[in-house]
Design an enzyme around this catalytic site. Structure first.
Site, PDB file in Angstrom:
ATOM      1  N   ASN A 280       8.113  -4.273   3.593  1.00  0.00           N
ATOM      2  CA  ASN A 280       6.683  -4.073   3.823  1.00  0.00           C
ATOM      3  C   ASN A 280       6.293  -4.429   5.250  1.00  0.00           C
ATOM      4  O   ASN A 280       5.513  -3.707   5.895  1.00  0.00           O
ATOM      5  CB  ASN A 280       5.883  -4.924   2.830  1.00  0.00           C
TER       6      ASN A 280
ATOM      7  N   HIS B 264       0.837  -1.213   0.000  1.00  0.00           N
ATOM      8  CA  HIS B 264       0.000   0.000   0.000  1.00  0.00           C
ATOM      9  C   HIS B 264       0.866   1.255   0.000  1.00  0.00           C
ATOM     10  O   HIS B 264       1.850   1.337   0.736  1.00  0.00           O
ATOM     11  CB  HIS B 264      -0.873   0.046   1.253  1.00  0.00           C
TER      12      HIS B 264
END
Length: 239
Positions: A169, A138
């Protein structure tokens, strides 16, 4: 005890049971209504109290990003954040949004449903990332969109996603996102801009389309209030 007295006692007992059952049914109904209303308050597609006016005193254009004319770019104004999408690389050039203290306190559940934005022809599918060796990372994090169901769902559109190294991440990038929510609570609100960096060709992934792999990522965090005005920026290698 007379038969009449016995009948009266039985009627009284049954009446008490009926009253208890009626009360229990009403309590169950009230509880059901409360749960439904609470869910609607949490999941409604509107901003929390006072968040709707949290942008009103900010300078015009402060939530806009200028993208160079030489860079392919589509501006997508979603409900809670804006994505500047690159249709050639099939990843965002950048995203930007306002995160308030109120946004960090509403517990909408994470949806985990990565899907294509069908309104953007060049948007990749979720399966273009499958078995690629990269996470669906994201840019505007789901953790900052938990204050409204619509905001949460739109954060999982593939226009908001980049190929991201798993260790990044789940490691430093995740810790930074958590820290930014701490800053939003402390300062009341922050503006967050995020995006990929392409220092050099780093290959592509994809099954149906080719998605460019960034070499690094940036985040810029700005506290806009005069009493706490400050800014910090980060660059993290996609490794």
């Amino acid at each position: 005890m007379s038969k009449s007295s016995s009948n009266n006692a039985s009627q009284s007992k049954y009446s008490q049971i009926a009253r208890n059952v009626t009360i229990a049914l009403w309590l169950a109904l009230v509880l059901f209504i409360a749960v439904v209303l609470a869910h609607r308050v949490i999941a409604r597609d509107v901003m929390p109290q006072n968040a709707a006016t949290s942008c009103s005193d900010l300078p015009e254009g402060i939530l806009d990003i200028e993208v160079a004319d030489s860079v392919d770019n589509i501006v997508i104004p979603y409900f809670a954040h804006t994505v500047y999408f690159n249709p050639s690389r099939r990843v965002p050039n950048a995203t930007i949004y306002l995160l308030t203290a109120e946004h960090t306190t509403v517990p909408v559940l994470r949806c985990n449903n990565f899907i294509k934005d069908d309104s953007i022809a060049s948007c990749p599918n979720a399966w273009d990332y499958s078995n690629s060796g990269y996470d669906r990372g994201h840019m505007s994090p789901a953790g900052d969109m938990k204050w409204a169901e619509k905001a949460m769902n739109q954060s999982f559109l593939m226009t908001n996603i980049c190929p991201q190294n798993h260790n990044l991440n789940m490691g430093s990038w995740n810790r930074l996102e958590i820290k930014i929510r701490d800053w939003a609570e402390h300062f009341g609100r922050v503006i967050v801009a995020t995006g990929p960096i392409f220092d050099y060709p780093n290959g592509t992934i994809g099954k149906e389309v080719q998605v460019a792999v960034p070499t690094a990522f940036f985040k810029v965090i700005f506290s806009p209030d005069p009493a706490n005005r400050r800014m910090i920026a980060f660059i993290m290698s996609n490794a």
